[in-house]
Design a protein around this motif. Structure first.
Motif, mmCIF file in Angstrom:
data_model
loop_
_atom_site.group_PDB
_atom_site.id
_atom_site.type_symbol
_atom_site.label_atom_id
_atom_site.label_comp_id
_atom_site.label_asym_id
_atom_site.label_seq_id
_atom_site.Cartn_x
_atom_site.Cartn_y
_atom_site.Cartn_z
ATOM 1 N N ALA A 162 8.827 72.192 25.103
ATOM 2 C CA ALA A 162 9.984 72.118 26.004
ATOM 3 C C ALA A 162 11.287 72.207 25.235
ATOM 4 O O ALA A 162 12.306 72.658 25.781
ATOM 5 C CB ALA A 162 9.923 70.827 26.814
ATOM 6 N N PHE A 163 11.274 71.791 23.961
ATOM 7 C CA PHE A 163 12.475 71.829 23.130
ATOM 8 C C PHE A 163 12.508 73.033 22.199
ATOM 9 O O PHE A 163 13.294 73.074 21.256
ATOM 10 C CB PHE A 163 12.593 70.539 22.313
ATOM 11 C CG PHE A 163 11.344 70.171 21.560
ATOM 12 C CD1 PHE A 163 11.077 70.702 20.315
ATOM 13 C CD2 PHE A 163 10.432 69.285 22.104
ATOM 14 C CE1 PHE A 163 9.935 70.367 19.626
ATOM 15 C CE2 PHE A 163 9.282 68.935 21.425
ATOM 16 C CZ PHE A 163 9.030 69.477 20.176
ATOM 17 N N HIS A 177 11.950 63.714 22.191
ATOM 18 C CA HIS A 177 12.808 62.629 22.680
ATOM 19 C C HIS A 177 14.286 62.990 22.534
ATOM 20 O O HIS A 177 15.085 62.766 23.457
ATOM 21 C CB HIS A 177 12.496 61.346 21.910
ATOM 22 C CG HIS A 177 13.490 60.243 22.150
ATOM 23 N ND1 HIS A 177 13.482 59.481 23.288
ATOM 24 C CD2 HIS A 177 14.531 59.792 21.386
ATOM 25 C CE1 HIS A 177 14.467 58.601 23.237
ATOM 26 N NE2 HIS A 177 15.120 58.767 22.093
ATOM 27 N N HIS A 222 15.279 65.509 25.320
ATOM 28 C CA HIS A 222 15.296 65.055 26.712
ATOM 29 C C HIS A 222 16.207 63.855 26.953
ATOM 30 O O HIS A 222 16.590 63.607 28.103
ATOM 31 C CB HIS A 222 13.875 64.710 27.173
ATOM 32 C CG HIS A 222 12.965 65.890 27.255
ATOM 33 N ND1 HIS A 222 13.122 66.883 28.200
ATOM 34 C CD2 HIS A 222 11.886 66.245 26.505
ATOM 35 C CE1 HIS A 222 12.173 67.793 28.034
ATOM 36 N NE2 HIS A 222 11.414 67.427 27.018
#
Length: 1017
Positions: free
Chosen positions: A78-79, A274, A277
């Motif tokens: 996602a990153f 982390h 997000h």
């Protein structure tokens, strides 16, 4: 970068700072097309990224069509900047395309690289491979590239004033590195960059300069380089190519980590996720996560710990000159504040949070091979969800869902898809429980694609793979192991091919070691028929034949062995011993007979009524030496603990049920032949054991019984019933008829037995039931067939139950539901003679062990092991074992050979034998102190150390205490006295009584005693 020419956004793969910067730059530039580093064959898969079911981490999987094992992955988190670019393009309706080297060339490169390119690569390979981040970190004075990246990129924000500034600075740095190091030890990058330039030129022709390129920062200087189309095409000319297929597959954070071997991996994917997000205050949120994890592991962590850890992390960052606390500062704070300086809980934090076990998801609409789709369907129907975190799964195979899960996991293992690994079951040694450790790895998607060549469903593919493995198996043990796996996987259709291969190899293999390795797996397979409902009769003949060949070939194979070969042979002896024991149990259970009863040969006095002096009482017509202690064939019924043929046979409520003929039905609580005999709960059956003695006359000292003749029938004599009624029991000749058991009903009426005549037709005589109904039971003549049972019922309806003949052929009962029984009936062996022969294996094996124990030419470790096994089996008394030990430890035996004998006798954790038999311990002690010459002691010591090192510490300590007391303290029980820790002079009856109820439950005798209460046998 915003002037003429495309927008080149150089990034770090899986860098959250780069991902945020890419989003800001695309929002500012609003390009007409987005080009992304990746295989162009995946362009058709880009729209799936908009599907809510596609949740990162995921990866593009490319595999060769003809060779699925040749594969490559392109992971996305996602990153990941590339994923952010794809999602931005889909959200804004902008075309997105991949521009890297096609997967067709990537997969074929290694196998088909042209020789001239291979030579040039070898020459250039002498250059050290450059890590761009490490080079830049070193130039900045950092020794940790990750720490430099955090300070330079992650903690500096996205550049609100100029969203393109971070990319300009990074491109400038990479340009300096390329000027100094060239390709940096990556000659293939030159080919990839030529392909990127070609794709970029094509996009500029279509969209103009309003094109954004998202690629690794290392490639930005090469994409800016001005080259000709001819030069770029020349680099791509002649590349090998293979037909490929691509799809999306789930990925995990753990596989993104550099420690997994991924070249573009990162050290802390969970931490980076982390940072990407977290909307604000990332340090506080991170330490709160850590506190939650430690609380789940029952560690005392309060909010005060979190506050103090945040303060410490901020202080450490200020002392170290960092803009914000990074992973190093937060880790140090967690260790000091929450873990009390211990690295043990810190390792859990690193594994669960810093790395993480997040598993992505892929929608059903993604391309997949048919086998993959079938696997997904099976996973959903069995509620078996793939997870990246390893977990333990306990299965009870008596339930349909767990049995289906077991079959699926075993079939996948046959296909080489190691989703689950079986482990030892806790709290049970039976075959109805399994324990699995499950963990889904991304590479398993490749294994599924590979296995797709075997079939379109898991079951069909596993069957085809098993048949192919049977043909190509290298050893006999491989084939027997395959047979076991087929039974575990529920693949009966594959067994014929496996059995043919097994028979062929068993007939040709003459090596006793190979036979001994093959037997255990084969025997274990025989145990799976009960729980899994599979027919294992075909394996019994092969297992028995293998055992017989081992019995014949083992004694000569145990002679003239060196120490290593002797130790290996001892392992074979142990394996065969366990296998023979299991074989006897499996065959005994399948036949429904007691091994001791079937193996006997002369049963004149124990035929009908037996020497048990109970007539048709607790041991049935067969008596104690008939077909088992509880009547018809087996401990508690013909084929199982509670029924004619097992738990679902004519069990405690069979043959009419509770409303039929009597309170527990016709067969009583233990089925036909239960322990109640002609007691209150049913009629006693007859057994196929030793009751077929020709001319044998039953013992009539206690109960009137029939006389079995050789060809003439004997008159029936009355047998008393429990309620005052008379049970008739006609006897027939042994040529085509058999003596039927006396039947007595609990209701007090007379019970009649229908016996087939010489022609085999049954003649039924009615018997009054408890409620006025009639009960009719046809008996089976020797070699005859059972009469068809009538439809059972209650009240006035009759119940028919085929009884077994005495000494004749065991009747075969059709599989499936039986009227009045309420369950399926598994098949049983047809010939008692065959069963008797198979169950005699244990007796013949004991004879082989006796031969090994007394042969001087056999290796000492094998002789000692044979004596120990015979002693454990009760075939050898302690006195005889002591005599054999004395002979083995005599002065005429070389010390090394004597030490090997001891190792065989008490090795492998058998020290409790020496603890409880001090006579044997005294022999060993005397031999060591007086029988071993000083010059031989150094040769003996390693063997003895290996033997005694395998004992538990408590056993070693007890042996030391016993030896310390000396010979005077080992004279006998009186000499032991209370001095031996944990031992008394006499058994403690009170402590023994305390465990008796538990032992009854474990041995299954508690139910029997309950059923026998009030019977009066």
């Amino acid at each position: 970068m915003t002037g003429a020419g495309p927008l080149l956004l150089g990034v770090r793969h899986h860098g959250p700072g780069s991902a945020r910067a890419v989003r800001a730059a695309l929002d500012a530039a609003q390009p007409a097309a987005v080009l992304i580093e990746g295989p162009p064959e995946a362009d058709a898969l880009i729209p799936l990224a908009a599907d809510p079911g596609l949740r990162p981490p995921v990866a593009l999987l490319a595999h060769a069509v003809d060779e699925p094992g040749r594969s490559a992955f392109w992971p996305f988190a996602a990153f990941s900047p590339e994923w952010v670019a794809v999602r931005w393009a889909l959200e804004h309706g902008v075309p997105a395309r991949f521009i890297d080297l096609p997967a067709a060339h990537t997969l074929a490169w290694d196998a088909e690289l042209p020789p001239e390119q291979g030579e040039s690569e070898a020459t250039e390979g002498e250059q050290v491979r450059v890590d761009p981040l490490a080079a830049l970190a070193g130039a900045a004075g950092y020794d940790d590239p990750e720490r430099w990246w955090e300070d330079a990129v992650e903690h500096r924000g996205t550049g609100e004033r100029d969203p393109f500034a971070p990319f300009e600075a990074l491109a400038e740095a990479m340009g300096a590195l390329r000027e100094r190091y060239g390709a940096g030890g990556r000659p293939r990058d030159l080919v990839r960059e030529a392909q990127m330039r070609l794709r970029l030129r094509a996009a500029r022709k279509e969209f103009g300069d309003a094109v954004a390129v998202v690629c690794g920062a290392w490639h930005v200087p090469a994409l800016r380089e001005r080259t000709t189309v001819t030069a770029d095409r020349a680099l791509l000319k002649g590349l090998p190519k293979v037909k490929t297929e691509l799809t999306w597959v789930p990925w995990t954070h753990r596989r993104l980590a550099r420690s997994s071997g991924y070249g573009a991996g990162i050290d802390s994917p969970g931490w980076y996720g982390h940072l990407f997000h977290a909307p604000d205050r990332p340090v506080e949120r991170w330490l709160t996560k850590v506190a939650g994890l430690l609380r789940e592991e029952d560690r005392i962590v309060s909010s005060a710990h979190v506050i103090e850890a945040v303060r410490l992390a901020d202080t450490l960052a200020a002392m170290r000159g960092r803009p914000l606390p990074g992973l190093g500062e937060t880790t140090d704070a967690v260790r000091a504040v929450m873990c009390d300086g211990s690295d043990v809980p810190l390792a859990l934090v690193h594994d669960r949070l810093v790395v993480g076990d997040v598993l992505g998801e892929v929608p059903e609409s993604a391309p997949a091979v048919p086998l993959q789709r079938d696997l997904v369907r099976r996973q959903r129907s069995l509620r078996l969800r793939p997870e990246a975190l390893e977990r333990e799964l306990e299965l009870d195979l008596r339930g349909d869902t767990d049995a289906g899960r077991s079959r699926l996991l075993h079939r996948l293992r046959l296909l080489g898809i190691g989703w689950g690994e079986p482990g030892p079951s806790r709290g049970s040694t039976g075959t109805f429980r399994e324990t699995w450790r499950l963990r889904w790895e991304p590479e398993l998607s490749v294994r599924v694609a590979e296995a797709g060549v075997w079939g379109t469903t898991v079951a069909a593919a596993a069957r085809a793979r098993a048949e192919a493995d049977a043909e190509g198996a290298g050893t006999l043990a491989d084939v027997t192991a395959l047979a076991e796996r087929c039974l575990l996987a529920g693949l009966p259709d594959a067994l014929p091919a496996v059995m043919r291969a097994l028979a062929d190899r068993a007939a040709l293999d003459t090596d006793v070691g190979h036979l001994a390795q093959a037997l255990p797996a084969l025997v274990r397979s025989l145990r799976y028929g009960d729980v899994r409902g599979t027919d294992t009769h075909a394996l019994s003949d092969v297992a028995a034949a293998l055992a017989e060949r081992i019995f014949v070939g083992l004694p000569p194979a145990c002679t003239a062995l060196d120490s290593d070969a002797a130790e290996q042979m001892r392992g074979h002896v142990d394996a065969v011993h366990r296998a023979v024991g299991l074989l006897g149990e499996a065959l005994g259970g399948a036949a429904g007979t007691d091994p001791g009863a079937v193996s006997g040969t002369g049963g004149a006095a124990e035929a009908a009524g037996g020497a048990d002096a109970e007539g048709a009482g607790s041991d049935g017509v067969g008596g104690s030496g008939g077909a088992g202690p509880d009547g018809v064939g087996g401990p508690e019924g013909v084929g199982g603990p509670e029924g004619v043929r097992g738990l679902d046979g004519a069990g405690p409520e069979a043959a009419g049920g509770p409303g039929g003929a009597g309170p527990e039905g016709m067969s009583g609580p233990e089925g036909v032949g239960g322990p109640d005999g002609a007691g209150s709960d049913g009629a006693e059956g007859t057994g196929p054991g030793e009751a077929a003695g020709v001319g044998a006359v039953a013992d009539t000292s206690t109960a009137p019984t029939a006389t079995v003749g050789t060809g003439e029938s004997a008159a029936a004599t009355p047998a008393p019933g429990t309620g005052g009624g008379v049970a008739s029991s006609p006897a027939v000749g042994a040529d085509r008829s058999a003596s039927a058991a006396a039947l007595s009903h609990a209701g007090g009426g007379a019970a009649a037995t229908s016996v087939p005549g010489a022609g085999g037709s049954p003649v039924s005589a009615p018997a009054p039931a408890a409620d006025g109904g009639t009960v009719s039971t046809p008996a089976l003549a020797a070699g005859g067939s059972p009469a068809s049972p009538s439809d059972p019922g209650a009240g006035a309806s009759g119940t028919t139950d085929p009884a077994l003949g005495i000494g004749g052929r065991v009747p075969s009962v059709p599989e499936g539901p039986v009227p009045g029984v309420g369950g399926s009936v598994p098949p049983v062996p047809e010939s008692p003679d065959r069963v008797r022969s198979l169950l005699g294996l244990r007796r013949r094996w004991r004879a082989v062990l006796r031969g090994l124990a007394g042969r001087d030419s056999v290796a000492g470790v094998v002789r000692g092991r044979a004596v120990r096994l015979l002693m454990d089996e009760g075939e050898l008394g302690a006195g005889e074992a002591a005599r054999l030990m004395g002979v083995a430890l005599s002065r005429g035996t070389p010390p090394v050979e004597a030490a090997a004998w001891i190792e065989g006798f008490v090795g492998g954790g058998g020290g409790m034998l020496l603890v409880h038999d001090e006579r044997l311990l005294g022999l060993v002690d005397s031999w060591l102190t007086a029988g071993v010459p000083a010059e031989a002691f150094t040769d003996v010591l390693p063997l003895l150390r290996r033997t005694f090192a395998a004992y538990d510490p408590g056993v070693r300590r007890t042996l030391g205490e016993l030896v310390r007391r000396g010979p005077g303290g080992r004279g006998g029980p009186a000499a032991r006295g209370p001095g031996a820790p944990g031992f008394g002079v006499e058994p403690d009856a009170g402590r023994a009584d305390a465990v008796r109820p538990v032992l009854r439950l474990l041995l299954g005798t508690a139910t029997e005693e309950k059923n026998l209460t009030g019977v009066g046998v």
